[in-house]
Design a protein around this motif. Sequence first.
Motif, short mmCIF file in Angstrom:
data_model
loop_
_atom_site.label_atom_id
_atom_site.label_comp_id
_atom_site.label_asym_id
_atom_site.label_seq_id
_atom_site.Cartn_x
_atom_site.Cartn_y
_atom_site.Cartn_z
N VAL A 32 -2.54 31.89 -24.73
CA VAL A 32 -2.15 31.77 -26.13
C VAL A 32 -0.74 32.30 -26.37
N HIS A 33 -0.40 33.41 -25.76
CA HIS A 33 0.92 34.00 -25.96
C HIS A 33 2.03 33.02 -25.58
N CYS A 34 1.85 32.33 -24.45
CA CYS A 34 2.87 31.36 -24.03
C CYS A 34 2.97 30.20 -25.02
N HIS A 35 1.82 29.77 -25.53
CA HIS A 35 1.84 28.69 -26.53
C HIS A 35 2.60 29.12 -27.78
N LEU A 36 2.30 30.31 -28.28
CA LEU A 36 2.96 30.81 -29.49
C LEU A 36 4.46 30.98 -29.25
N HIS A 95 6.08 17.63 -48.83
CA HIS A 95 5.71 17.07 -47.53
C HIS A 95 4.38 17.65 -47.03
N ASN A 96 3.65 18.26 -47.95
CA ASN A 96 2.34 18.84 -47.64
C ASN A 96 2.40 19.99 -46.64
N ILE A 97 3.49 20.73 -46.69
CA ILE A 97 3.62 21.92 -45.84
C ILE A 97 3.91 23.11 -46.74
N ILE A 98 3.02 24.08 -46.69
CA ILE A 98 3.20 25.30 -47.46
C ILE A 98 3.75 26.35 -46.50
N MET A 99 4.97 26.83 -46.78
CA MET A 99 5.62 27.74 -45.85
C MET A 99 6.34 28.87 -46.58
N PRO A 100 5.60 29.69 -47.35
CA PRO A 100 6.29 30.83 -47.96
C PRO A 100 6.70 31.84 -46.88
N TRP A 101 6.06 31.80 -45.75
CA TRP A 101 6.43 32.56 -44.56
C TRP A 101 5.95 31.71 -43.38
N VAL A 102 6.28 32.13 -42.18
CA VAL A 102 5.91 31.36 -40.99
C VAL A 102 4.78 32.09 -40.27
N ALA A 103 3.68 31.39 -40.08
CA ALA A 103 2.53 31.95 -39.37
C ALA A 103 2.09 30.95 -38.31
N ILE A 104 2.58 31.13 -37.11
CA ILE A 104 2.26 30.21 -36.02
C ILE A 104 0.85 30.50 -35.52
N SER A 105 0.13 29.44 -35.24
CA SER A 105 -1.25 29.54 -34.79
C SER A 105 -1.42 28.79 -33.47
N TYR A 106 -2.41 29.18 -32.72
CA TYR A 106 -2.76 28.46 -31.49
C TYR A 106 -3.18 27.04 -31.81
N ALA A 107 -3.64 26.81 -33.04
CA ALA A 107 -4.06 25.47 -33.45
C ALA A 107 -2.87 24.54 -33.68
N LYS A 109 -0.01 22.22 -32.85
CA LYS A 109 0.31 21.39 -31.69
C LYS A 109 1.64 20.69 -31.92
N THR A 110 2.06 19.92 -30.93
CA THR A 110 3.36 19.23 -30.99
C THR A 110 3.47 18.34 -32.23
N GLU A 111 2.40 17.65 -32.58
CA GLU A 111 2.47 16.76 -33.76
C GLU A 111 2.73 17.56 -35.05
N HIS A 112 2.23 18.79 -35.11
CA HIS A 112 2.48 19.64 -36.27
C HIS A 112 3.94 20.07 -36.31
N LEU A 113 4.48 20.39 -35.15
CA LEU A 113 5.88 20.78 -35.07
C LEU A 113 6.78 19.62 -35.48
#
Length: 152
Positions: A32-36, A95-107, A109-113
């Motif tokens: 997980v750490h490497c993914h994050l 664009h249907n992205i709520i980002m008041p801060w950044v919280a990266i999750s293991y969930a 994936k590349t398509e989300h990025l």
Amino acid sequence: ERTFLLSSTYGAEMSSLAAFIETVKVYEEENVHCHLTDYGTRLIAGANKISKDLGILDYFYFEGFPQSPCYVSKNKKGESCYKMRTLFNQEMIKHNIIMPWVAISYAHKTEHLEKTLLALKSSLSVYKEGLLNADKYLINNDIQMPVFRKFN
């Protein structure tokens, strides 16, 4: 008759400690750490490239650790600015992205990025225009406020 004393000094923590141990196992097994780290590194680089290409890197950029990055929003004077942060978030929500801060999750994936970077490109184009006159682009006058402040 004997007295039996049961002390539960640490009893309440046992469930959370067991959950922690299992979480660490998942982190190790799934890397997980490497993914994050990878996801955050690509997010920071992608966002900052978009800002640089738009010529606004001095006014909007991502920084921090890849596993927990944050973004900085400044006005034309180069000051941290909640009005510009509000404008950015308003555009990301379109664009249907709520980002008041950044919280990266293991969930994530590349398509989300990819979706996030496309939204960033569009939102930061409006942000660039907003540097000249944010009020022109804000939907309403409700500006984000810091959580800790002297007066409401």
